[in-house]
Design a protein around this motif. Structure first.
Motif, PDB file in Angstrom:
ATOM      1  N   ALA A 197       0.780  -1.226   0.000  1.00 53.02           N
ATOM      2  CA  ALA A 197       0.000   0.000   0.000  1.00 53.02           C
ATOM      3  C   ALA A 197       0.813   1.278   0.000  1.00 53.02           C
ATOM      4  O   ALA A 197       1.979   1.266   0.177  1.00 53.02           O
ATOM      5  CB  ALA A 197      -0.929   0.035   1.190  1.00 53.02           C
TER       6      ALA A 197
ATOM      7  N   SER B  75       1.527   3.284  -4.021  1.00 50.15           N
ATOM      8  CA  SER B  75       0.943   2.031  -4.473  1.00 50.15           C
ATOM      9  C   SER B  75       1.711   1.434  -5.636  1.00 50.15           C
ATOM     10  O   SER B  75       1.326   0.414  -6.174  1.00 50.15           O
ATOM     11  CB  SER B  75      -0.510   2.246  -4.857  1.00 50.15           C
TER      12      SER B  75
ATOM     13  N   HIS C 182      -9.998  -7.337  -4.435  1.00 54.74           N
ATOM     14  CA  HIS C 182      -9.804  -5.904  -4.341  1.00 54.74           C
ATOM     15  C   HIS C 182     -11.192  -5.281  -4.284  1.00 54.74           C
ATOM     16  O   HIS C 182     -11.804  -5.006  -5.307  1.00 54.74           O
ATOM     17  CB  HIS C 182      -9.036  -5.439  -5.596  1.00 54.74           C
TER      18      HIS C 182
ATOM     19  N   GLU D 254     -13.781  -2.664  -3.972  1.00 57.54           N
ATOM     20  CA  GLU D 254     -13.771  -1.223  -4.188  1.00 57.54           C
ATOM     21  C   GLU D 254     -15.060  -0.555  -3.740  1.00 57.54           C
ATOM     22  O   GLU D 254     -15.069   0.591  -3.336  1.00 57.54           O
ATOM     23  CB  GLU D 254     -13.569  -0.909  -5.675  1.00 57.54           C
TER      24      GLU D 254
ATOM     25  N   LYS E 109      -7.333   4.626   2.724  1.00 60.14           N
ATOM     26  CA  LYS E 109      -8.750   4.322   2.882  1.00 60.14           C
ATOM     27  C   LYS E 109      -9.037   2.836   2.808  1.00 60.14           C
ATOM     28  O   LYS E 109     -10.156   2.423   2.557  1.00 60.14           O
ATOM     29  CB  LYS E 109      -9.541   5.065   1.804  1.00 60.14           C
ATOM     30  N   ARG E 110      -7.999   2.026   3.008  1.00 64.52           N
ATOM     31  CA  ARG E 110      -8.211   0.604   2.764  1.00 64.52           C
ATOM     32  C   ARG E 110      -7.729  -0.269   3.905  1.00 64.52           C
ATOM     33  O   ARG E 110      -6.775   0.054   4.611  1.00 64.52           O
ATOM     34  CB  ARG E 110      -7.493   0.187   1.484  1.00 64.52           C
TER      35      ARG E 110
ATOM     36  N   PHE F  84      -6.114  -4.056   4.476  1.00 64.86           N
ATOM     37  CA  PHE F  84      -5.411  -5.028   3.623  1.00 64.86           C
ATOM     38  C   PHE F  84      -4.972  -6.247   4.420  1.00 64.86           C
ATOM     39  O   PHE F  84      -4.805  -6.185   5.632  1.00 64.86           O
ATOM     40  CB  PHE F  84      -4.195  -4.373   2.947  1.00 64.86           C
TER      41      PHE F  84
ATOM     42  N   SER G  55      -7.860  -6.606  -0.246  1.00 66.92           N
ATOM     43  CA  SER G  55      -7.852  -5.176   0.002  1.00 66.92           C
ATOM     44  C   SER G  55      -9.297  -4.694  -0.065  1.00 66.92           C
ATOM     45  O   SER G  55     -10.014  -4.993  -1.016  1.00 66.92           O
ATOM     46  CB  SER G  55      -6.982  -4.499  -1.069  1.00 66.92           C
ATOM     47  N   VAL G  56      -9.728  -3.985   0.973  1.00 68.30           N
ATOM     48  CA  VAL G  56     -11.122  -3.555   1.041  1.00 68.30           C
ATOM     49  C   VAL G  56     -11.153  -2.047   1.254  1.00 68.30           C
ATOM     50  O   VAL G  56     -10.537  -1.540   2.196  1.00 68.30           O
ATOM     51  CB  VAL G  56     -11.860  -4.248   2.222  1.00 68.30           C
ATOM     52  N   ALA G  57     -11.857  -1.366   0.385  1.00 64.72           N
ATOM     53  CA  ALA G  57     -12.040   0.068   0.577  1.00 64.72           C
ATOM     54  C   ALA G  57     -13.020   0.244   1.729  1.00 64.72           C
ATOM     55  O   ALA G  57     -14.188  -0.106   1.617  1.00 64.72           O
ATOM     56  CB  ALA G  57     -12.586   0.703  -0.695  1.00 64.72           C
ATOM     57  N   CYS G  58     -12.517   0.741   2.862  1.00 63.55           N
ATOM     58  CA  CYS G  58     -13.369   0.813   4.038  1.00 63.55           C
ATOM     59  C   CYS G  58     -13.347   2.214   4.615  1.00 63.55           C
ATOM     60  O   CYS G  58     -13.837   2.460   5.701  1.00 63.55           O
ATOM     61  CB  CYS G  58     -12.925  -0.202   5.084  1.00 63.55           C
TER      62      CYS G  58
END
Lengths: 316, 1153
Positions: free
Chosen positions: A316, B313, B362, B364, B697-698, B700, B712-715
């Motif tokens: 990341a 990234s 992934h 999103e 914002k993720r 992992f 990986s989760v946009a959370c």
């Protein structure tokens, strides 16, 4: 090919050849290969001018320097020896060797060599260069052949008629194409494998004697020399193939005695395949063997450094 | 002899998807077509004889024949200096396994079988130079007609264009780039001559892009873009579809992405492969790369990332696919629908991977998450009208089960299966505040309230909720640990007091759970807020991490004992405190596991902490067994002053590195920063470390060993309350939940949602490294059973140290070699495999590091099949390999290799076998193997060649008196062959052994016969007795020569008559039998087969009417590079030749008359 894992098998343990080379001050084990070729072919008799292509780290230049100085010492009335070592990269200076950092595919390099020889041509050209192998054997063999042909091409500019050309080859699937090409320029072509080159290694050396370019041949660097194709005289398979004589050479009986080392078996020469017992007089422990000349900078140094610094493991 | 090539296993160097369901594979000279849905081989064609297919280039536009389902597509296949133009005709049938609706409609045709026909249109070449790329050219961009020209890029950086509309192709264009140097790789972009570009990867580490139709004054094409930055030669180049980006891979182990339209010449570097990279494809937002490190990786294309994410990234590795063995993944291809990636390895394997699944890892959008909100208040508390109700806290109880405490003090359970809520408990003491922890194993929830109460509730109300008052004021945190005793748990509860508590919670009797305070633990004197903890029950340790960055270790003696209830809880003080472990950032998790037993530091613990500084740290905790009283009163260490211990550094200066008091010793072993965000948790799955964390914002999950992001989760960012539960190493089943906007947002993943069906292994793996030994097991198979049709079994071994037993199964298009058994026992290369049949069938394997192992081979038809019904063309033999013994190490010299062995059974009744072995220390050694005692005994040794031995064979010769002589033949790097008479040393040993005495090792008598066969190493020998009783000894050398010695060998059992060998004629020798070293020799009937590193198999006719005359009969090109061994067998009246090297090839003769 060249560096199969078989060849690397005892890197971690004891490479006697390496130890020998280190004891005798050679920059690499390959010095013995040239010396053994010399024992068989008497390469350096009456020789004054020599060119070492792809010279780094310089062990063949060392051998040339030693043998040519001996020639001069024996016959001081003759002209002093001149050795030109050519490589793309710089190497540590060697006494009696003129270094030329240049590309062997450039005419300018050939011109520079000849100017060092004050307009004269060389008696011998040697090339121990080999590319890093990929593991795609056909590709590796092709690249090695191109290196050899590039060396041959510059050789046609700088070698005197009657002179000798020696280069490393991989005896792979299309080696006969290279033999055909070499035979155009040299009536006597021999494939030779010094005993200091491992039995299991695909590497051999081609010794091309009595340089006799075809009538009307004009050396040119404008086009690269390309290897030949299979033809009626040299077929893909079957009895009609261009295969040159093979000679095994070298018997290192004389050089096998090391300062601090006794060999349990040394009666008939050192064998690079054999596993030897080494005893040193110091504490009875094996000697550490650092590389003789540190390896040429590896392309993946940066990647290794990053890995060491944990760069790889980031997200990341 | 008319040998025909059959099975080939070797490098898979090229691949292309013809359609979403048909994969074309170039392997050696063959083009194969596979149905990816079921792995079926649809077609196979020899397209480049004597060359390997390096690349397949499909014509961009396919042709649909009107009115039929049949479609046609042209394809170029090239390798070295030759090019083949092929047409592939195909139609797609339905596959029973196909479930993907979209491609079913697009391609499927219910009533037809998928068929592929490969038609060779033309073969061109050899060209003057090595081909690095080819491209189809059209007259202009618009027209729908077929391509008329082919552009070819050559290794000396020039391009030629050929018109292929005429009968013979004619060259219509040639241009040399101004940069004249050798290329390791090249790639075209554009499909018309006027728009054609070439990307050249030079030997000088640069990538040049030049326009093919441009010429400068000297007639050379000028370089438009010089992309400089790589530190090694360029192995692969690809353009993006629109030509705006170029990706290159190199010897320097990097992938670089270059913007060609970008004035700033900016480029991105991707590190991560651990060896050279061969190719990289751009697929939408991804890069797919294959490497020498045997992996295929998927990355985010950093060039396409948003500006603010770029710097961070760029290293995003999204997948690390490991499906190949040994070394190198050489090729890859992406299906047109971009769902599948195919990889081809050194190991002959062809594997498929789901690129779609990467997207599924992934997450999103919120639509992939389940937002769980409280039900209407009246559904569980109708009495509380208009109360201020919302979720205070939550936990994951199980993959599908969430529990929450509400503001009003309700504990509710949510089942995702039926999406129903159930009220479990209500208590006003838990209003407005609750800390919670759940235990999946016990299916219960522990909560702490504002007034210092703990409640323990079973999620399915198996017991009445327990409630106890523990603290004076609010509970700060609770932790639950499982005991090794099933049904027993430990609960740690921390409040505001100076001490905190450890309870033992026993629910072995489910409806009568018991809770008991077993330890009081003194808080550290410095300010610490414990936010994570773990327990090592076996070691009686509690380890905690604090918000203030401390690691705290308590001894909790006697915890694992089921002490009686009368025991007073003991008070434990801190055994060790390590401050500032993660700088000043919180220690977010702590994990322990035992040191591996193999560790020299064992016994001890590995302690792993993660921190909000983005790091994880590994410690070694030693001296645990010493008693608690030996610990200092309060060992307090500042971790800042602690260096990493270096296990390679033996010096004793490392005082600062180790922190220890009188007993407990903690050493910092490793520290690694994995994220610029927070590392929040860690787990070991199958020994691999995964780190959980948040960045930007993720959320992992990162696989540390393989270096890629698994999920990986946009959370929205790091959260106060989040939980993650998983059970398998692929995270196929997992639940991640976090609080946002008063809802629990949850990712419920039950399995990979991807519904694609494909055969993961289209072509199976063979050895992934050089094969050095091959033996057909022939008679060793089915000794106990009478097979009507014998299966053909081959044993192979090599650099990968594996022993493989495979069965040859004939097929319509090609036979296949099916792996029956793979045995990993050798620690280094296997060089020789031999068998012997005594009481049992024994297999002997040997190689480097003096390893010599004996195996009992057991083979029979599969369960339920009679040997008489066994059909080797479809039934697979059930074969097992049980290790009986390994020989002792006898050489005085380290690293001695066993180069070759030969074995025979000397007494089948007793199970005695004699094995002769050639060692690299020049010693010939004879072993007795007693299969009953399962032991090796060294009988005799001898040194004669004084060089490294290479080959050994035994020969049993009978004399007139009925005696049997044992002759051993050795060869070495000295070019000589020597004959040893081992009869008396062996017989004496055996006689004595039978009588119960083991004789001392003796010297073999000097060889009685020897001759110089070759100039240097004798790599291969074979000896066969002829009809007249004489022998042929064939040998092949490093010197390219093949020699045949026709011998009379005599043995006499009378002591005073020595054994003898006399040549019946001059040794026949073909000096240039091959262009390179001969590595295999076999005598078959009156012919001799030789195989060489020059990749030729020569069949020599032997004429002995007047002396010995050798003449070349047939000659075959072998597709296996670096052939190193050959074996020949006669199977069902067919001569079968197996050649191994970098791969394997099988050749068969027609039936013998």
């Amino acid at each position: 090919m060249g560096k199969s894992s078989k060849d690397k098998r005892d890197v971690a343990s004891i490479t006697l050849g390496g130890l020998q080379a280190k004891e005798q001050g050679w920059r690499a084990r390959s010095a013995f290969k040239l010396m053994q070729l010399d024992e068989e072919f008497n390469l350096f008799e009456g020789i004054h001018r020599a060119v070492d292509l792809c010279a780094a780290p310089g062990s063949w230049s060392q051998v040339l320097s030693k043998r040519l100085s001996e020639n001069h010492a024996n016959n001081p009335q003759e002209e002093p020896p001149k050795i030109v070592a050519v490589d793309l990269q710089a190497m540590a200076p060697l006494p009696g060797v003129i270094q030329l950092q240049g590309d062997i595919t450039k005419v300018s390099t050939a011109e520079q060599i000849i100017s060092y020889f004050e307009g004269k041509l060389s008696d011998i050209v040697v090339c121990d260069g080999a590319p890093d192998v990929t593991g795609l054997h056909d590709m590796d063999e092709y690249i090695q052949a191109q290196l050899l042909l590039a060396a041959l091409n510059i050789t046609t500019h700088v070698l005197r008629p009657g002179g000798t050309f020696i280069a490393k080859i991989f005896r792979g699937k299309d080696i006969t194409l290279l033999y055909s090409q070499l035979k155009v320029f040299f009536p006597v072509v021999t494939c030779s494998k010094p005993r200091s080159s491992r039995n299991s290694s695909i590497e051999s050396f081609i010794v091309c004697q009595n340089y006799s370019p075809p009538e009307g041949y004009v050396p040119t660097m404008a086009n690269p020399l390309l290897d030949f194709h299979y033809s009626g005289d040299n077929q893909l398979t079957g009895p009609n193939r261009t295969i040159v004589p093979f000679i095994a050479c070298g018997d290192l009986r004389h050089t096998v005695q090391l300062a601090n080392t006794t060999l349990s078996i040394c009666s008939s020469g050192y064998d690079s395949d054999m596993t030897y017992a080494l005893e040193t007089k110091e504490n009875g422990e094996y000697k550490s063997l650092d590389p003789l000349q540190p390896p040429i900078s590896a392309p993946y140094l940066k990647a290794l450094e990053l890995k060491r610094n944990n760069f790889y493991n980031r997200v990341a | 002899m008319n040998l025909e090539k059959d099975v080939f296993a070797g490098l898979v160097t090229s691949m292309a998807f013809l359609t979403d369901s048909i994969l074309l594979v170039g392997q050696g000279p063959w083009l194969k077509a596979f149905d990816v849905r079921n792995g079926e081989l649809l077609a196979k064609s020899l397209v480049l004889p004597a060359n390997r297919i390096h690349r397949l280039v499909l014509e961009p536009r396919g042709v649909n024949d009107e009115g039929t389902y049949a479609q046609r597509r042209k394809i170029l296949a090239y390798g070295a200096k030759t090019l083949a133009v092929l047409t592939i005709e195909y139609n797609i049938g339905s596959s029973s396994q196909l479930t993907d609706q979209s491609s079913h409609h697009a391609e499927g045709n219910d009533n037809q079988k998928t068929e592929v026909v490969i038609r060779q249109v033309q073969q061109y070449g050899p060209f003057t130079d090595w081909i690095q790329d080819v491209q189809w050219l059209y007259e202009d961009d618009e027209s729908g007609v077929e391509a008329t020209k082919i552009a070819m890029a050559f290794a000396h950086n020039f391009v030629e264009v050929y018109d292929i509309t005429a009968e013979r192709p004619s060259r219509v264009f040639r241009v040399q780039c101004e940069e004249q140097c050798i290329l390791y790789s090249a790639r075209f972009f554009g499909n018309t001559l006027s728009t054609l570009y070439l990307g050249s990867g030079t030997v000088f580490n640069e990538v040049h892009v030049w326009k093919v139709s441009d010429k400068n004054e000297e007639g050379f094409a000028p370089v438009q873009h010089r992309l400089v930055g790589h530190d090694g030669v360029i192995f692969g180049i690809r353009f993006s579809d629109d030509g705006s980006l170029l990706v290159s891979v190199s010897d320097d182990r990097t992938i670089r992405v270059w913007g060609l339209k970008d004035q700033k010449r900016k480029y991105h570097v991707i590190f991560g492969h651990t060896a050279r990279i061969w190719d990289c494809i751009m697929v939408d937002q991804y890069l797919v790369s294959v490497s020498e490190d045997t992996t295929c990786r998927v990355w985010n294309n950093p060039y396409l990332q948003e500006e603010d994410e770029q710097s961070d990234s760029a290293m995003d590795c999204l997948a690390c696919w490991e499906g190949h063995a040994g070394k190198n993944v050489w090729s890859c291809a992406v299906s047109p629908n971009k769902r599948l990636v195919a990889t081809g390895g050194q190991d002959s394997g062809v594997r498929l991977w789901s690129l779609k699944a990467i997207q599924e890892n992934h997450i999103e959008s919120e639509s992939d998450l389940t937002a769980i909100d409280l039900p209407e208040l009246e559904s569980y508390a109708p009495q509380l009208e208009d109360a201020n109700e919302f979720m205070r806290n939550f936990v994951i109880v199980d993959y599908d089960v969430i529990a929450t405490f509400t503001n009003q003090g309700f504990l509710l359970r949510y089942d995702n299966d039926d999406q129903k809520w159930t009220a479990l408990y209500q208590d006003d003491d838990f209003q407005n505040y609750a800390v919670m922890e759940a235990c999946r194993e016990g299916q219960f929830v522990v909560s702490g309230g504002l007034q210092g109460h703990l409640s323990i509730c079973h999620a399915y109300s198996a017991f009445t909720p327990l409630k106890l008052k523990v603290h004076n004021s609010k509970v700060l945190s609770v932790f639950i640990f499982e005991s090794k005793d099933k049904g027993v748990f430990y609960i740690v509860s921390i409040g505001m007091e100076d001490e905190f508590y450890l309870f033992r919670f026993d629910m072995r009797i489910i409806d009568e759970p018991k809770i008991r305070l077993v330890h009081r633990l003194q808080r550290s004197e410095i300010k610490t807020t414990i936010i994570c903890a773990t327990i090592s029950e076996d070691d009686s340790l509690l380890l905690c991490g604090s918000r203030e960055s401390a690691l705290l270790i308590y001894r909790i003696p006697g915890i694992h004992k089921d002490a009686s209830a009368e025991d007073q809880p003991t008070l434990s003080t801190l055994a060790l405190q390590l401050r500032r472990t993660h700088g000043r950032q919180a220690v977010s998790s702590v994990l322990v596991r035992p040191l591996p037993e193999t560790s020299s530091h064992s016994p001890g613990l590995i302690v792993l902490t993660t921190g909000r500084d983005g790091c994880f740290i590994e410690y070694r905790l030693l001296n645990i067994a010493s008693s608690a009283t030996e610990d200092g009163p309060n060992m307090d260490i500042d971790a800042d002053k602690m260096d990493l211990v270096d296990d390679d550094d033996d010096s004793d200066e490392g005082q600062e590195k180790k922190a220890h008091g009188k007993s407990l010793l903690i050493e910092k072993v490793y520290k690694n920063r994995v994220t610029k965000g927070w590392a929040e948790g860690a787990m070991y799955m199958d020994g691999e470390l995964y780190i959980l964390g948040f960045f930007r914002k993720r959320f992992f999950v990162f696989n540390v060993a393989k270096g890629f992001e698994m999920l990986s989760v946009a959370c929205g960012g790091a959260h106060r309350a989040w939980h993650f539960l998983n059970d398998d190493r692929k995270l196929a089943k997992c639940t991640f939940a976090f609080f946002r906007r008063n809802k629990v947002n949850t990712l419920f993943r039950k399995c990979m949602p991807s519904t694609e069906t494909f055969e993961a292994s289209v072509q199976s793996n063979f050895h992934g490294k050089d094969v050095r030994a091959i033996t057909f097991l022939g008679a060793a198979i089915g000794c106990q059973e009478k097979f009507k049709n014998m299966p053909m079994i081959v044993a192979t071994g090599g650099e990968d140290t594996l022993l493989r037993l495979s069965q040859y199964v004939p097929g319509d298009l090609e036979g296949s070699l099916i792996s029956l058994r793979t045995v990993r026992k050798h620690s280094s290369v296997i060089k020789s495999i031999v068998y012997s049949i005594g009481k049992e069938t024994l297999l002997f394997t040997s190689g480097a590091s003096e390893e010599l192992r004996c195996w009992k081979l057991d083979s029979h038809p599969p369960q339920g099949t009679l040997a008489s019904d066994f059909d080797p063309s479809k039934d697979l033999l059930d074969i097992s390999c049980l290790e009986l013994a390994a020989s002792p190490l006898v050489s005085d010299i380290k690293e001695t290799r066993i180069m070759d062995t030969s074995v025979f059974c000397i007494d089948a009744h007793r199970g005695y076998h004699i094995l002769a072995a050639a060692y690299s220390d020049s010693t010939t050694r004879l072993w007795l193997f007693d299969e009953v005692a399962k032991k090796f005994y060294l009988i005799a040794d001898g040194v004669w060649h004084m060089k490294c031995l290479l080959q050994i064979q035994h020969l049993l010769v009978e004399d007139n008196a009925g005696g049997q002589g044992i002759i051993i033949i050795t060869s070495a790097t000295d070019g000589k062959l020597a004959f040893w008479n081992a009869t008396s040393v062996v017989n004496q040993f055996i006689e004595s052994y039978k009588a119960g005495a083991i004789l001392e090792l003796v010297k073999l008598p000097e060889p009685f016969y020897s001759y110089q066969a070759h100039l240097s190493g004798v790599n291969a020998i074979d000896i066969k007795q002829q009809e007249d009783g004489s022998f042929w000894l064939a040998s092949g050398g490093e010197d390219n020569a093949f020699a045949l010695n026709w011998l009379d060998i005599r043995y006499d059992s009378r002591e005073d008559v020595p054994a003898s060998a006399t040549a019946k004629a001059d040794i026949a020798k073909i000096e240039g039998a091959h262009a390179s070293s001969i590595t295999g020799v076999h005598i078959v009937n009156r012919r001799v087969l030789t195989v060489s590193t020059d990749q030729r198999l020569n069949v020599w006719d032997v004429d002995t009417t007047q002396g010995v005359k050798l003449s070349l009969g047939d000659a075959h090109y072998i597709d296996v590079p670096d052939p190193s061994a050959m074996d020949v067998t006669v199977h069902n009246d067919t001569i079968v030749v197996g050649v191994t090297g970098i791969g394997f090839q099988l050749l068969k003769s027609k039936k013998l008359m």
